[in-house]
Design a protein around this motif. Structure first.
Motif, PDB file in Angstrom:
ATOM      1  N   ASP A   4       0.881  -1.155   0.000  1.00 30.57           N
ATOM      2  CA  ASP A   4       0.000   0.000   0.000  1.00 30.57           C
ATOM      3  C   ASP A   4       0.924   1.211   0.000  1.00 30.57           C
ATOM      4  N   VAL A   5       1.225   1.690  -1.198  1.00 29.37           N
ATOM      5  CA  VAL A   5       2.144   2.817  -1.371  1.00 29.37           C
ATOM      6  C   VAL A   5       1.423   3.916  -2.140  1.00 29.37           C
ATOM      7  N   LYS A   6       2.017   5.098  -2.157  1.00 33.49           N
ATOM      8  CA  LYS A   6       1.352   6.239  -2.800  1.00 33.49           C
ATOM      9  C   LYS A   6       1.164   6.029  -4.297  1.00 33.49           C
ATOM     10  N   CYS A  49       9.608  -1.472  11.277  1.00 31.43           N
ATOM     11  CA  CYS A  49       8.980  -0.162  11.358  1.00 31.43           C
ATOM     12  C   CYS A  49      10.130   0.833  11.432  1.00 31.43           C
ATOM     13  N   LEU A  50      10.547   1.315  10.264  1.00 35.04           N
ATOM     14  CA  LEU A  50      11.737   2.157  10.128  1.00 35.04           C
ATOM     15  C   LEU A  50      11.432   3.336   9.210  1.00 35.04           C
ATOM     16  N   MET A  72       7.587  -4.096   5.533  1.00 40.94           N
ATOM     17  CA  MET A  72       8.139  -2.835   6.023  1.00 40.94           C
ATOM     18  C   MET A  72       7.051  -1.776   6.082  1.00 40.94           C
ATOM     19  N   THR A  73       7.041  -1.046   7.187  1.00 39.78           N
ATOM     20  CA  THR A  73       6.164   0.105   7.326  1.00 39.78           C
ATOM     21  C   THR A  73       6.992   1.243   7.901  1.00 39.78           C
ATOM     22  N   GLY A  74       6.499   2.447   7.721  1.00 32.99           N
ATOM     23  CA  GLY A  74       7.249   3.607   8.172  1.00 32.99           C
ATOM     24  C   GLY A  74       7.020   3.945   9.621  1.00 32.99           C
ATOM     25  N   ASN A  94       6.952  -6.444   1.026  1.00 31.90           N
ATOM     26  CA  ASN A  94       5.611  -6.031   1.440  1.00 31.90           C
ATOM     27  C   ASN A  94       5.767  -4.638   2.043  1.00 31.90           C
ATOM     28  N   MET A  95       5.282  -3.618   1.340  1.00 30.42           N
ATOM     29  CA  MET A  95       5.516  -2.231   1.726  1.00 30.42           C
ATOM     30  C   MET A  95       4.208  -1.554   2.108  1.00 30.42           C
ATOM     31  N   TYR A  96       4.249  -0.799   3.203  1.00 32.04           N
ATOM     32  CA  TYR A  96       3.069  -0.081   3.666  1.00 32.04           C
ATOM     33  C   TYR A  96       3.478   1.311   4.122  1.00 32.04           C
ATOM     34  N   GLY A  97       3.061   2.321   3.407  1.00 31.17           N
ATOM     35  CA  GLY A  97       3.310   3.681   3.861  1.00 31.17           C
ATOM     36  C   GLY A  97       3.581   4.642   2.723  1.00 31.17           C
TER      37      GLY A  97
END
Length: 108
Positions: A4-6, A49-50, A72-74, A94-97
């Motif tokens: 879920d990325v921009k 969470c980085l 990974m999430t921010g 798997n990217m979220y942010g």
């Protein structure tokens, strides 16, 4: 792989940044090469969470090379680089942010 990325179309720009980072992180690249051969994290899921920017995406790719499923999430939306998160997603993480998250989106 989920994400879920921009904007996933930003991936090529982010991949260029990650390639630059890889050239300047020789120790991590050495570890990535060993992980590729040894697969120490096979069957393990690693979450982080980085700050989502090229250096940390490179860390995620290193863990992935070791056999891990990586999510990974921010930790701070203001440090998130949208092109880096798109690149991470396109490279199988798997990217979220994204950078301009609302408080509700951030906690989701």
């Amino acid at each position: 792989m989920t994400y879920d990325v921009k904007d996933i179309s930003l991936a090529p720009q982010g991949e260029k940044k990650i390639e630059w980072v890889q050239r300047h992180m020789p120790v991590l690249e050495y570890i990535k090469k060993k992980f590729t051969e040894e697969k120490p994290f096979e069957g393990i899921t690693i979450g982080s969470c980085l700050h989502l920017e090229p250096k940390t995406i490179n860390l995620g790719l290193t863990l992935q090379a070791g056999g891990a499923e990586v999510a990974m999430t921010g930790c701070n939306p203001l440090s998130t680089q949208d092109d880096a998160t798109a690149a991470g997603a396109s490279l199988g993480l798997n990217m979220y942010g994204w950078r301009e998250e609302s408080n509700e989106e951030y906690y989701q």
